[in-house]
Scaffold this motif. Sequence first.
Motif, mmCIF file in Angstrom:
data_model
loop_
_atom_site.group_PDB
_atom_site.id
_atom_site.type_symbol
_atom_site.label_atom_id
_atom_site.label_comp_id
_atom_site.label_asym_id
_atom_site.label_seq_id
_atom_site.Cartn_x
_atom_site.Cartn_y
_atom_site.Cartn_z
ATOM 1 N N ASP A 1 0.819 -1.208 0.000
ATOM 2 C CA ASP A 1 0.000 0.000 0.000
ATOM 3 C C ASP A 1 0.852 1.258 0.000
ATOM 4 O O ASP A 1 0.550 2.218 -0.676
ATOM 5 C CB ASP A 1 -0.938 0.002 1.204
ATOM 6 C CG ASP A 1 -2.032 -1.039 1.082
ATOM 7 O OD1 ASP A 1 -2.611 -1.392 2.120
ATOM 8 O OD2 ASP A 1 -2.300 -1.488 -0.045
ATOM 9 N N LYS A 2 1.935 1.272 0.764
ATOM 10 C CA LYS A 2 2.777 2.461 0.894
ATOM 11 C C LYS A 2 4.185 2.157 0.433
ATOM 12 O O LYS A 2 5.051 1.801 1.215
ATOM 13 C CB LYS A 2 2.799 2.935 2.353
ATOM 14 C CG LYS A 2 1.490 3.471 2.834
ATOM 15 C CD LYS A 2 1.241 4.826 2.244
ATOM 16 C CE LYS A 2 -0.005 5.438 2.857
ATOM 17 N NZ LYS A 2 -0.305 6.730 2.355
ATOM 18 N N GLU A 3 4.422 2.250 -0.833
ATOM 19 C CA GLU A 3 5.768 2.032 -1.352
ATOM 20 C C GLU A 3 6.569 3.316 -1.215
ATOM 21 O O GLU A 3 6.051 4.407 -1.407
ATOM 22 C CB GLU A 3 5.711 1.625 -2.823
ATOM 23 C CG GLU A 3 5.128 0.248 -3.027
ATOM 24 C CD GLU A 3 4.984 -0.082 -4.490
ATOM 25 O OE1 GLU A 3 5.540 -1.100 -4.897
ATOM 26 O OE2 GLU A 3 4.315 0.671 -5.207
ATOM 27 N N ALA A 4 7.839 3.172 -0.915
ATOM 28 C CA ALA A 4 8.732 4.317 -0.811
ATOM 29 C C ALA A 4 8.924 4.927 -2.200
ATOM 30 O O ALA A 4 8.949 4.204 -3.203
ATOM 31 C CB ALA A 4 10.077 3.873 -0.241
ATOM 32 N N PRO A 5 9.076 6.243 -2.279
ATOM 33 C CA PRO A 5 9.347 6.866 -3.575
ATOM 34 C C PRO A 5 10.660 6.340 -4.161
ATOM 35 O O PRO A 5 11.648 6.197 -3.452
ATOM 36 C CB PRO A 5 9.462 8.348 -3.242
ATOM 37 C CG PRO A 5 8.731 8.516 -1.956
ATOM 38 C CD PRO A 5 8.939 7.230 -1.210
ATOM 39 N N GLY A 6 10.613 6.025 -5.435
ATOM 40 C CA GLY A 6 11.802 5.534 -6.113
ATOM 41 C C GLY A 6 11.436 4.747 -7.353
ATOM 42 O O GLY A 6 10.292 4.755 -7.799
ATOM 43 N N VAL A 7 12.426 4.045 -7.888
ATOM 44 C CA VAL A 7 12.237 3.234 -9.089
ATOM 45 C C VAL A 7 12.307 1.767 -8.685
ATOM 46 O O VAL A 7 13.206 1.352 -7.946
ATOM 47 C CB VAL A 7 13.283 3.574 -10.165
ATOM 48 C CG1 VAL A 7 13.189 2.617 -11.349
ATOM 49 C CG2 VAL A 7 13.091 5.015 -10.634
#
Length: 109
Positions: free
Chosen positions: A7-13
Amino acid sequence: MSGDTEDKEAPGVYLLDPEDRWRLIHEDRGGDYHLHDIKEAFALGTRAQGEDGLPLLALSRAEARQLKALADAQAFDHEEGLVALAADIAQIARELPRTMTQLQLRQVF
């Protein structure tokens, strides 16, 4: 495109790994760069947009492996974060199983 997401992925690729899960390969460093800039800056990959509106980029393994050299050669022309992203993609391409010939990437903001 499938894959497990939290649900809450860290910002990034993120890379879609061989187990069909999204794995963080590049943490967002701030700055003015975007996953799709890989296509614009280095003329590699195929851009798309996911159903969730997030940017997607498909690269062949060969394209991904070229990125570090291309980014290093053009480092003064690009945002520092984009150069780091290119290096991270190239590194992961070297570590993946040889059977994985295509890399599927997406950016989370």
